[in-house]
Design a protein around this motif. Structure first.
Motif, PDB file in Angstrom:
ATOM      1  N   LEU A 154       0.790  -1.225   0.000  1.00  0.00           N
ATOM      2  CA  LEU A 154       0.000   0.000   0.000  1.00  0.00           C
ATOM      3  C   LEU A 154       0.831   1.288   0.000  1.00  0.00           C
ATOM      4  O   LEU A 154       0.422   2.285  -0.604  1.00  0.00           O
ATOM      5  CB  LEU A 154      -0.970   0.006   1.182  1.00  0.00           C
ATOM      6  CG  LEU A 154      -2.117  -1.008   1.115  1.00  0.00           C
ATOM      7  CD1 LEU A 154      -2.975  -0.901   2.366  1.00  0.00           C
ATOM      8  CD2 LEU A 154      -2.960  -0.820  -0.137  1.00  0.00           C
ATOM      9  N   PRO A 155       2.003   1.331   0.660  1.00  0.00           N
ATOM     10  CA  PRO A 155       2.777   2.578   0.613  1.00  0.00           C
ATOM     11  C   PRO A 155       3.185   3.007  -0.794  1.00  0.00           C
ATOM     12  O   PRO A 155       3.569   4.165  -1.005  1.00  0.00           O
ATOM     13  CB  PRO A 155       4.004   2.259   1.476  1.00  0.00           C
ATOM     14  CG  PRO A 155       3.527   1.216   2.433  1.00  0.00           C
ATOM     15  CD  PRO A 155       2.583   0.369   1.627  1.00  0.00           C
ATOM     16  N   ALA A 156       3.101   2.103  -1.769  1.00  0.00           N
ATOM     17  CA  ALA A 156       3.452   2.452  -3.149  1.00  0.00           C
ATOM     18  C   ALA A 156       2.330   3.205  -3.861  1.00  0.00           C
ATOM     19  O   ALA A 156       2.548   3.735  -4.961  1.00  0.00           O
ATOM     20  CB  ALA A 156       3.806   1.194  -3.938  1.00  0.00           C
ATOM     21  N   ILE A 157       1.135   3.273  -3.275  1.00  0.00           N
ATOM     22  CA  ILE A 157       0.036   4.012  -3.900  1.00  0.00           C
ATOM     23  C   ILE A 157       0.315   5.501  -3.776  1.00  0.00           C
ATOM     24  O   ILE A 157       0.524   6.019  -2.678  1.00  0.00           O
ATOM     25  CB  ILE A 157      -1.314   3.639  -3.263  1.00  0.00           C
ATOM     26  CG1 ILE A 157      -1.652   2.180  -3.598  1.00  0.00           C
ATOM     27  CG2 ILE A 157      -2.422   4.567  -3.734  1.00  0.00           C
ATOM     28  CD1 ILE A 157      -2.949   1.678  -2.978  1.00  0.00           C
ATOM     29  N   ASP A 158       0.287   6.189  -4.906  1.00  0.00           N
ATOM     30  CA  ASP A 158       0.721   7.588  -4.956  1.00  0.00           C
ATOM     31  C   ASP A 158      -0.362   8.480  -5.553  1.00  0.00           C
ATOM     32  O   ASP A 158      -0.093   9.309  -6.425  1.00  0.00           O
ATOM     33  CB  ASP A 158       2.016   7.687  -5.766  1.00  0.00           C
ATOM     34  CG  ASP A 158       2.642   9.076  -5.695  1.00  0.00           C
ATOM     35  OD1 ASP A 158       2.401   9.783  -4.696  1.00  0.00           O
ATOM     36  OD2 ASP A 158       3.333   9.469  -6.657  1.00  0.00           O
ATOM     37  N   VAL A 159      -1.612   8.285  -5.112  1.00  0.00           N
ATOM     38  CA  VAL A 159      -2.710   9.158  -5.540  1.00  0.00           C
ATOM     39  C   VAL A 159      -3.509   9.549  -4.303  1.00  0.00           C
ATOM     40  O   VAL A 159      -3.480   8.850  -3.282  1.00  0.00           O
ATOM     41  CB  VAL A 159      -3.635   8.459  -6.562  1.00  0.00           C
ATOM     42  CG1 VAL A 159      -2.902   8.188  -7.863  1.00  0.00           C
ATOM     43  CG2 VAL A 159      -4.230   7.174  -5.990  1.00  0.00           C
TER      44      VAL A 159
END
Length: 266
Positions: free
Chosen positions: A199-204
């Motif tokens: 989840l930390p890779a979600i960038d929106v």
């Protein structure tokens, strides 16, 4: 399965100044795109374009042989966005739709402008996975009739069921209208969801919505998602259990409106 086979509806704004946003709505297990009827009318009146669709095994979409994976369900959504040429979208997913949204943002980040993850989880503990296995076995033995009433008790809290029996009866019919094999295949995908570490890779921009009375995906699950996604905002809706958009439609819509108003345009 061809993306052209996915039943969908793309609707243009009915009032107001066009926002430039396309909001894509993704329903819960056992439901179909009609789960979003009220919210769709509201969003169109706010100037948003709205895309909603029936996931495989639900509504008027086909049920190819399972089991399915959450990655496949996310790929379905990405292919539909590409097919219609409408991305990136503001994804609004509830329960299974929220699980698909997580995978979509991770696997196809260019297709997603922002995320709303309602009444959902990023993973289940072992005992809950065992519960999904029991549900699958129950359907194989007795069909959807054997599990539908338990699902409705999780979807709608006791007070809502007492006041809105017609709504509960309507959604009971719609669960029973699902393709049992497609329902099982989606259960298999749900039981194996495990996005927490990614989840930390979600960038929106991300809004996480929970129902205070939700026993299927309780607020603690929403808190873990909101803590893992950078900058995510968490809102817990009072007097709402699992299908919060049906139990608390006005509060759900107002929460979404306030958040959408802060999204950058262009």
């Amino acid at each position: 399965m061809s993306v052209a086979d996915l039943h969908h509806e793309l609707s243009l704004p009915t009032a107001g100044t066009p926002s430039g946003l396309t909001v894509m709505l993704s329903h819960a297990l056992g439901c179909d795109l009609r789960m979003w009827d009220g919210l769709t009318t509201h969003l169109l009146a706010q100037g948003h374009r709205v895309l909603r669709y029936d996931q495989r095994g639900h509504g008027r979409s086909p049920a190819p042989p399972g089991p399915y994976t959450m990655a496949e369900l996310a790929d379905d959504a990405a292919a539909l966005i590409e097919h219609l040429g409408i991305g990136p979208v503001v994804w609004v997913g509830l329960s299974m739709g929220g699980m698909i949204g997580q995978e979509l943002a991770l696997r196809h980040p260019r297709r997603v402008r922002a995320l709303v993850l309602a009444n959902t989880t990023a993973g289940y503990p072992a005992e809950a996975q065992a519960g999904w296995a029991q549900r699958i076995e129950g359907i194989r033995r007795g069909g959807l009739e054997g599990i539908v009433d338990g699902a409705l008790q999780r979807w709608f809290h006791e007070g809502f069921r007492a006041v809105h029996p017609a709504t509960v009866a309507l959604w009971r019919e719609r669960v029973l209208a699902c393709d049992p094999s497609g329902y099982i295949a989606c259960c298999e995908a749900i039981s194996q969801i495990d996005t927490t570490r990614r989840l930390p890779a979600i960038d929106v921009p991300t809004l996480v919505i929970a129902g205070a009375l939700d026993v299927g995906t309780p607020p603690a699950m929403a808190e873990r998602i909101a803590q893992a996604i950078p900058g995510a905002r968490l809102v817990v809706l009072p007097d709402a259990s699992h299908l919060s958009v049906l139990e608390q439609p006005a509060v759900f819509a107002a929460t979404l409106d306030a958040w959408l108003a802060r999204l950058p345009r262009g």
